[in-house]
Design a protein around this motif. Structure first.
Motif, PDB file in Angstrom:
ATOM      1  N   LEU A   1      16.642  74.838  25.662  1.00  0.00           N
ATOM      2  CA  LEU A   1      15.317  74.576  26.215  1.00  0.00           C
ATOM      3  C   LEU A   1      14.268  74.968  25.193  1.00  0.00           C
ATOM      4  CD1 LEU A   1      15.825  76.331  29.679  1.00  0.00           C
ATOM      5  CD2 LEU A   1      16.507  74.005  29.028  1.00  0.00           C
TER       6      LEU A   1
ATOM      7  N   HIS B   1      11.745  80.250  33.605  1.00  0.00           N
ATOM      8  CA  HIS B   1      12.101  78.990  32.959  1.00  0.00           C
ATOM      9  C   HIS B   1      13.613  78.804  32.915  1.00  0.00           C
ATOM     10  CE1 HIS B   1       7.992  78.798  30.692  1.00  0.00           C
ATOM     11  NE2 HIS B   1       7.903  78.494  31.966  1.00  0.00           N
TER      12      HIS B   1
ATOM     13  N   LEU C   1       8.739  71.975  32.035  1.00  0.00           N
ATOM     14  CA  LEU C   1      10.165  72.181  31.809  1.00  0.00           C
ATOM     15  C   LEU C   1      10.990  71.592  32.944  1.00  0.00           C
ATOM     16  CD1 LEU C   1      12.381  73.424  30.068  1.00  0.00           C
ATOM     17  CD2 LEU C   1      12.128  75.527  31.399  1.00  0.00           C
TER      18      LEU C   1
ATOM     19  N   ALA D   1      14.425  69.609  26.945  1.00  0.00           N
ATOM     20  CA  ALA D   1      15.730  70.123  27.365  1.00  0.00           C
ATOM     21  C   ALA D   1      16.797  69.303  26.673  1.00  0.00           C
ATOM     22  CB  ALA D   1      15.874  70.045  28.882  1.00  0.00           C
TER      23      ALA D   1
ATOM     24  N   CYS E   1      14.026  68.960  32.477  1.00  0.00           N
ATOM     25  CA  CYS E   1      15.372  69.197  32.972  1.00  0.00           C
ATOM     26  C   CYS E   1      15.792  68.129  33.991  1.00  0.00           C
ATOM     27  CB  CYS E   1      15.453  70.588  33.610  1.00  0.00           C
ATOM     28  SG  CYS E   1      15.333  71.950  32.429  1.00  0.00           S
TER      29      CYS E   1
ATOM     30  N   ALA F   1       7.518  70.397  26.973  1.00  0.00           N
ATOM     31  CA  ALA F   1       8.810  71.085  26.952  1.00  0.00           C
ATOM     32  C   ALA F   1       9.897  70.064  26.695  1.00  0.00           C
ATOM     33  CB  ALA F   1       9.052  71.811  28.270  1.00  0.00           C
TER      34      ALA F   1
ATOM     35  N   VAL G   1      10.071  75.536  24.921  1.00  0.00           N
ATOM     36  CA  VAL G   1       8.753  75.592  25.553  1.00  0.00           C
ATOM     37  C   VAL G   1       7.795  76.235  24.557  1.00  0.00           C
ATOM     38  CG1 VAL G   1       9.669  75.727  27.887  1.00  0.00           C
ATOM     39  CG2 VAL G   1       9.207  77.834  26.627  1.00  0.00           C
TER      40      VAL G   1
END
Length: 937
Positions: free
Chosen positions: A650, A665, A709, A640, A713, A638, A652
């Protein structure tokens, strides 16, 4: 003819035989969905002069001069109809494919319809939700909120309605899905809801009439000569390379036993040839012009017969090293092992033994959006496929493998997927679309009909499960013997994985010194089986949990108490047939004890629903547990990105098909980046976006992709703080940097200085830099364990065999509940599917092996009237492995339902059902018997 659609008048000329549904879609009204094209499901519902109709069975000319209203036109402008607003508030959809039609139907209801609401909804099917939130939404819209359902307080179902944003829109809140408004209006695009679908060539398939035959000749001359036919494809045009339609991270998990088009057919309905034409009508006409000469071969449908040494061999070309048993080549996979010594001796030494043999039937996924794909070549000549798939990356890899293409020359992506339940962890259409595109050089579309779904897609594996238990006089297990026979059908897609998974958590949930498993998966000439919610566990859990109930009855021990005495406890080794537990399983948390208490307490309280006079009442329960993600690794990547305007992008790889991961998510990002939902854009399920994602299966969307994710982040947040600190010349050590930095809606505040997002992006990347990006990944090699306990109270009419579920309860150990309303919906939906397979659903084969009931009208998908509200309770646990303490909770709610229902029926009528589904006819026959002749103890 003229037709008014949502206030716009269209001049149009329908084709002969055209229905209103396809006419509306050709005019851009993709909110009118195709679920069955037989008037059975309601996905295509519209208002015709104010009255709800199924547009798939309305001849288009009948709408001449009429006023048609679709889900997108129920309210003026961009407003929502009250029932659409209520569907959002009550979380009345998951995949959302049925929702536009459901909105249209519900928009016509009044308060006078509420006493008979289930009957008013009988023409509208939902496969995801279990109907409870839909019924609640309709009552809400009509001003009747009704009583708070049991299970809607404490750590139970949800904290009120949808949370539409704000600072609290992070994890742990019932945040509404971002596309909710578009979904209820039908404006959220699914696979074929795109301009790309307009003007493509159309692919249609000719299926086999025989269960087993060699194709001696195919004469396609007449079909090729038909004007409008662009290509007719047969095995002579297809790659020789064999593969499996099943998709796993490791392609060797499944046997290479399938070709795109084969010169040997192994089940009725197997594709023989494909016509690619300018229109669907031309393609259908051309199919009738293909002349096939068959050389029939001996066939076998019974797996017991198929595994004998003298049975007709279904795949004679399989290499010797791939055979589980060279003397019995139809045996695809087998497991014969045990722990603790001689199980026969242990059973003989036990104070009490019980046992029986259970059978489960074929079940259809029945997702409302059928399999389908669009293919084209992009400007660079790259093959691009838009597909209704749970596994875009694995599909891309297999397309590249089959057609000898570099992986980078293939792109696969999915829009929103209209349900899957494991059925779209397969490659049933993409390979044929790829062949057609590469052959013609033009865009091609291939969409399954509902009949195709029954006859050509995979079904749940039918199992025969024999269980014998030994125990002490006080109910402690001393021996467990399980014998399993799985019918994988004509091809081995998922056959091995389902077999091995079926005898894992179903057995190692119990502490028992001596265990023995004998399990085989066998080829037959039946329609193939495949992946389905629970992945084999439900079938074996039926046998094990039913045998446990027999034991409880024999010893007169409360069934909840019997589980407490025997179930694994926190930290116990999880042993099936090996002396050492699987190395990737880890006790991240434990909630079975709480689930047993919650379910038992709810059943004791009751819900006030009484049985009809003369009906017999019984209670039943069952437990289940499941490991999150698939063994052997489940990979997710993933990214960000921060943009100068303070929004976050984002990326994914996993797909959204009603599992709710896209919402979770966004919540992960909102919590980590202190962002409101309007500042978050999520891009998903596209092989161009991230490095890799194994796919949306094995309940991995939150615990694997969500963890990847979360890491991306977290890295972005740290990078923003570091850059802001550098900009302000704050020389604080990294360990204390974030403590003095505050992430706000305008930027990062360091001391008195606010460093804006644009400044952060510029400082990190230089002038003109557009994004600041970080990455995260997870390999899924640590798997935690989730528990479910289901309990029911049922009433049985001994005169008719009818079974009515009076109370349905499920307690779930989901760890930290990321989105309570969505998680409740997953449990309710899984329970509804479990009730369907327990009481109604079964795909039947005729003597030739053909599917005998390939339509919703003859295959009983539960309607609203068939599914009671399920009380949902969550254990209070926090997992050490999952993101934010969460655990998997998509597949597991299905698994304990059927055995709980079967146990309740047995206690109601004094005779135990051994063949699932427990249909009215079967239960009636049981009620007439004088004794339970199946039990061995």
């Amino acid at each position: 003819m003229k037709i008014d659609v949502n206030g716009t008048v269209h001049d149009t000329a329908p084709r002969p035989g055209q229905c209103l549904r396809t006419l509306l879609r050709e005019h851009g009204h993709t909110e009118v969905k195709k679920g069955c094209d037989a008037g059975d499901c309601g996905a295509c519902a519209v208002l015709l002069d104010g009255s709800p109709v199924h547009s798939c069975v309305v001849p288009a000319p009948r709408a001449d001069g009429a006023r048609v209203t679709t889900a997108a036109g129920l309210a003026p402008g961009g407003e929502l109809h009250p029932v659409q607003e209520a569907l959002i508030e009550e979380f009345g959809f998951q995949c959302g494919f049925c929702t536009p039609g459901m909105s249209v139907t519900a928009s016509c209801l009044t308060a006078d319809d509420l006493p008979d609401l289930d009957r008013r909804l009988k023409g509208s099917l939902c496969r995801c939700t279990g109907y409870r939130p839909i019924r609640a939404a309709i009552r809400h819209a009509l001003g009747d909120g009704g009583a708070t359902p049991p299970g809607a307080d404490g750590r139970a179902a949800q904290e009120g309605g949808a949370d539409d944003g704000g600072p609290a829109a992070g994890v742990g809140r019932s945040v509404s899905p971002e596309p909710a408004r578009r979904v209820v209006q039908g404006r959220e695009p699914f696979t074929f809801d795109t301009p790309e679908a307009t003007g493509t060539l159309v692919l249609r398939v000719l299926g086999s009439r025989h269960a087993h035959a060699r194709i001696s000749a195919i004469d396609t001359a007449a079909a090729r000569a038909l004007p409008g036919v662009v290509a007719v494809l047969t095995h002579a045009d297809a790659p020789q390379k064999r593969f499996s339609t099943a998709r796993h991270e490791h392609r060797t998990d499944d046997p290479d036993d399938t070709r795109v088009l084969d010169d040997t057919v192994r089940f009725v309905g197997q594709r023989i040839a494909a016509v690619v034409a300018e229109t669907a009508e031309i393609a259908d006409a051309a199919l009738g012009l293909i002349d096939v000469t068959y050389s029939p071969l001996p066939s076998v449908l019974d797996p017991e017969e198929a595994r004998r040494p003298d049975a007709p061999v279904i795949h004679p070309d399989r290499p010797a090293e791939a055979l589980a048993d060279p003397d019995r080549p139809n045996v695809l996979g087998s497991l014969h092992a045990g722990i603790g010594g001689d199980v026969g001796a242990a059973l003989a030494a036990s104070a009490v033994t019980v046992g029986g043999t259970w059978h489960t039937g074929r079940v259809a996924h029945a997702q409302l959006e059928t399999h389908g794909a669009l293919g084209r070549l992009d400007d660079d000549g790259r093959l691009v496929i838009r597909s209704s798939t749970q596994v875009p990356f694995l599909t891309r890899a297999e397309i590249a493998h089959v057609f000898d293409l570099p992986t980078e020359r293939v792109r696969v992506y999915a829009a929103r997927v209209g349900g899957g339940f494991g059925g779209k962890q397969e490659m049933f259409v993409e390979d044929l679309v790829a062949l057609a595109v590469l052959t013609t050089g033009r865009p091609v579309s291939y969409e399954f009909s509902r009949t195709d779904e029954f006859r050509r897609a995979a079904l749940r594996h039918p199992f025969r499960v024999e269980v014998t238990l030994g125990a002490t006089a006080d109910g402690v297990l001393t021996a467990m013997q399980v014998d399993v026979l799985s019918n994988t059908g004509a091809y081995g897609n998922h056959g091995i994985g389902v077999l091995f998974h079926s005898v894992a958590e179903s057995i190692n949930v119990y502490r028992c010194a001596v265990k023995r498993v004998d399990a085989e998966s066998v080829y037959t000439n039946a329609v193939p089986s495949g992946a389905f919610r629970g992945y084999g566990l439900g079938q074996v859990i039926l046998g094990v949990e039913s045998a446990m109930d027999l034991l409880a009855q024999r010893l007169e021990i409360d069934p909840f108490e019997l589980r407490r005495r025997n179930a694994v406890r926190d930290g116990d080794p999880l042993l099936t047939v090996d002396d050492e537990p699987e190395p990737d399983l880890r006790w991240g948390s434990y909630g079975l004890d709480q689930c047993l208490d919650l379910a038992q307490d709810a059943l004791r309280r009751g819900n006030g629903v009484e049985a009809p006079a003369g009906w017999h009442v019984g209670e039943g329960m069952a437990i289940a547990f499941i490991a999150g993600a698939a063994p052997g690794g489940h990979h997710a990547h993933a990214s960000a990105s921060l943009r100068p305007d303070g929004t976050f992008a984002l990326s994914v790889g996993t797909a959204e098909f009603g599992n709710g991961t896209s919402t979770v998510h966004r919540q992960i990002a909102a919590s980590t980046l202190a962002a409101t939902p309007d500042r978050i854009e999520l891009r998903a399920s596209d092989t161009d976006l991230v490095e890799h994602d194994t796919g949306a299966f094995a309940s991995a969307g939150t615990v694997v992709a969500g963890k990847a994710l979360s890491r991306a982040c977290t890295a972005l947040r740290g990078l923003m703080v570091d850059v802001a600190r550098q900009v302000t010349d704050d020389g604080a050590p990294a360990a204390g940097a974030e403590a003095r930095a505050e992430l706000t809606a305008e930027g990062v505040r360091v001391g008195e200085r606010l460093v804006g997002f644009a400044e952060i992006v510029a400082a990190a990347g230089g002038p003109g830099h557009q994004e600041l990006t970080t990455h995260g990944s997870d390999d899924g090699k640590e798997r935690s364990l989730a528990f479910n306990v289901h309990a029911v109270r049922v009433a049985v009419d001994p005169d008719t065999g009818s079974v009515r579920v009076l109370q349905s309860v499920q307690a779930a150990d989901a760890g930290f509940v990321m989105n309570p309303a969505q998680c409740r919906g997953q449990v309710e939906g899984g329970a509804a599917q479990g009730l369907g397979s327990a009481l109604y659903e079964e795909v039947l084969l005729d003597e030739s092996g053909a599917v005998a009931n390939p339509a919703f009208r003859t295959y009983r998908v539960p309607q609203s009237a068939d599914v009671p509200d399920t009380e949902v309770y969550f254990a209070d646990t926090f997992d050490a492995i999952g993101p934010f303490g969460a655990k998997s909770m998509s597949e597991s709610p299905y698994n304990p339902v059927a055995p709980a229902v079967g146990n309740a029926i047995a206690r109601a009528i004094g005779r135990r059902p051994y063949r699932q589904p427990f249909t009215r006819e079967r239960v009636w026959r049981l009620a007439q018997e004088d004794a339970d002749i199946h039990a061995t103890g």
